[in-house]
Design a protein around this motif. Structure first.
Motif, PDB file in Angstrom:
ATOM      1  N   LYS A  73      -2.661  -3.558  -2.081  1.00 25.03           N
ATOM      2  CA  LYS A  73      -2.270  -2.151  -2.004  1.00 25.03           C
ATOM      3  C   LYS A  73      -2.339  -1.663  -0.566  1.00 25.03           C
ATOM      4  CE  LYS A  73      -3.753   2.411  -3.566  1.00 25.03           C
ATOM      5  NZ  LYS A  73      -4.805   3.153  -4.257  1.00 25.03           N
ATOM      6  N   GLU A  74      -3.414  -1.998   0.128  1.00 23.64           N
ATOM      7  CA  GLU A  74      -3.609  -1.590   1.513  1.00 23.64           C
ATOM      8  C   GLU A  74      -2.516  -2.176   2.407  1.00 23.64           C
ATOM      9  OE1 GLU A  74      -5.696   0.513   4.480  1.00 23.64           O
ATOM     10  OE2 GLU A  74      -5.961   0.527   2.307  1.00 23.64           O
ATOM     11  N   GLU A  75      -2.150  -3.424   2.174  1.00 26.40           N
ATOM     12  CA  GLU A  75      -1.096  -4.068   2.969  1.00 26.40           C
ATOM     13  C   GLU A  75       0.245  -3.375   2.754  1.00 26.40           C
ATOM     14  OE1 GLU A  75       0.384  -6.313   5.856  1.00 26.40           O
ATOM     15  OE2 GLU A  75      -1.708  -6.305   5.269  1.00 26.40           O
ATOM     16  N   LYS A  76       0.549  -2.996   1.520  1.00 29.32           N
ATOM     17  CA  LYS A  76       1.804  -2.276   1.248  1.00 29.32           C
ATOM     18  C   LYS A  76       1.818  -0.930   1.955  1.00 29.32           C
ATOM     19  CE  LYS A  76       2.860  -4.323  -3.250  1.00 29.32           C
ATOM     20  NZ  LYS A  76       2.962  -4.087  -4.698  1.00 29.32           N
ATOM     21  N   GLU A  77       0.677  -0.215   1.932  1.00 26.33           N
ATOM     22  CA  GLU A  77       0.599   1.076   2.606  1.00 26.33           C
ATOM     23  C   GLU A  77       0.771   0.927   4.108  1.00 26.33           C
ATOM     24  OE1 GLU A  77      -3.021   3.053   1.495  1.00 26.33           O
ATOM     25  OE2 GLU A  77      -2.442   3.175  -0.623  1.00 26.33           O
ATOM     26  N   ARG A  78       0.147  -0.090   4.680  1.00 29.42           N
ATOM     27  CA  ARG A  78       0.281  -0.311   6.121  1.00 29.42           C
ATOM     28  C   ARG A  78       1.716  -0.661   6.503  1.00 29.42           C
ATOM     29  NH1 ARG A  78      -5.173  -3.043   8.498  1.00 29.42           N
ATOM     30  NH2 ARG A  78      -6.610  -1.686   7.401  1.00 29.42           N
ATOM     31  N   ALA A  79       2.383  -1.461   5.677  1.00 32.41           N
ATOM     32  CA  ALA A  79       3.783  -1.814   5.943  1.00 32.41           C
ATOM     33  C   ALA A  79       4.660  -0.568   5.865  1.00 32.41           C
ATOM     34  CB  ALA A  79       4.262  -2.865   4.954  1.00 32.41           C
ATOM     35  N   LYS A  80       4.369   0.308   4.911  1.00 30.48           N
ATOM     36  CA  LYS A  80       5.129   1.547   4.763  1.00 30.48           C
ATOM     37  C   LYS A  80       4.940   2.437   5.983  1.00 30.48           C
ATOM     38  CE  LYS A  80       5.586   5.537   1.703  1.00 30.48           C
ATOM     39  NZ  LYS A  80       5.031   6.214   0.514  1.00 30.48           N
ATOM     40  N   ILE A  81       3.710   2.557   6.474  1.00 28.18           N
ATOM     41  CA  ILE A  81       3.420   3.371   7.663  1.00 28.18           C
ATOM     42  C   ILE A  81       4.122   2.807   8.888  1.00 28.18           C
ATOM     43  CG2 ILE A  81       1.571   4.040   9.254  1.00 28.18           C
ATOM     44  CD1 ILE A  81      -0.243   4.303   6.752  1.00 28.18           C
ATOM     45  N   ARG A  82       4.107   1.461   9.028  1.00 31.16           N
ATOM     46  CA  ARG A  82       4.799   0.837  10.160  1.00 31.16           C
ATOM     47  C   ARG A  82       6.292   1.121  10.115  1.00 31.16           C
ATOM     48  NH1 ARG A  82       1.197  -3.655   9.259  1.00 31.16           N
ATOM     49  NH2 ARG A  82       2.781  -4.626   7.968  1.00 31.16           N
ATOM     50  N   ALA A  83       6.888   1.049   8.913  1.00 32.79           N
ATOM     51  CA  ALA A  83       8.323   1.311   8.765  1.00 32.79           C
ATOM     52  C   ALA A  83       8.641   2.770   9.095  1.00 32.79           C
ATOM     53  CB  ALA A  83       8.775   0.970   7.349  1.00 32.79           C
ATOM     54  N   GLU A  84       7.771   3.688   8.669  1.00 30.39           N
ATOM     55  CA  GLU A  84       7.991   5.103   8.970  1.00 30.39           C
ATOM     56  C   GLU A  84       7.903   5.368  10.465  1.00 30.39           C
ATOM     57  OE1 GLU A  84       5.054   7.108   6.624  1.00 30.39           O
ATOM     58  OE2 GLU A  84       6.221   6.927   4.763  1.00 30.39           O
TER      59      GLU A  84
END
Length: 142
Positions: A73-84
């Motif tokens: 879950k944390e990895e998905k959130e971090r990937a989302k933040i990087r994309a944003e």
């Protein structure tokens, strides 16, 4: 039974570490899992072991499963933040009238500082091609 009550053994090798998952039975007939981490440290074999008894395995693996879910879950959130962040940066440059291009990667040479590498990367290709004005027949004059 095999040596020292071993019922089953499997090995997982990751980088410089080996993990052994040993299912064993003690003298009282209790079945347990022994997890051994083995790595070479300063030329010596460094081993650490964890023992989990059969009646505790569900709780133990439940905790491991919760930890794995958190990590995913944390990895998905971090990937989302990087994309944003990347999208915001591209939008910022597009708003300034420049085309949104991905940043040019700058590779440093061995022993080269970051500043020198950036300066070298910003230089334009300044090669000059010199064409001789002499004619082939003029070469005999010199």
């Amino acid at each position: 039974m095999a040596i020292r009550g071993e019922l089953f053994t499997t090995q997982v090798t990751l980088d410089k570490r080996n993990y052994f998952f040993n299912v064993k039975e003690n003298r009282n007939g209790d079945v347990f899992l022994q997890i051994v981490e083995s790595k070479i440290k300063d030329g010596e074999d460094d081993r650490r072991a964890i023992v989990v008894f059969a009646e505790d395995m569900k709780k133990f693996f439940g905790g491991m499963d919760e930890s794995l879910k958190f990590i995913e879950k944390e990895e998905k959130e971090r990937a989302k933040i990087r994309a944003e962040k990347k999208a915001a940066k591209e939008a910022k440059f597009a708003a300034q009238g420049e085309e949104a291009e991905p940043a040019k990667k700058i590779y440093r040479r061995k022993g080269e500082s970051r500043l020198v590498a950036e300066k070298r990367a910003t230089k334009k290709d300044t090669r000059i091609h010199v064409v001789s004005k002499r004619k082939p027949s003029d070469s005999s004059e010199y």
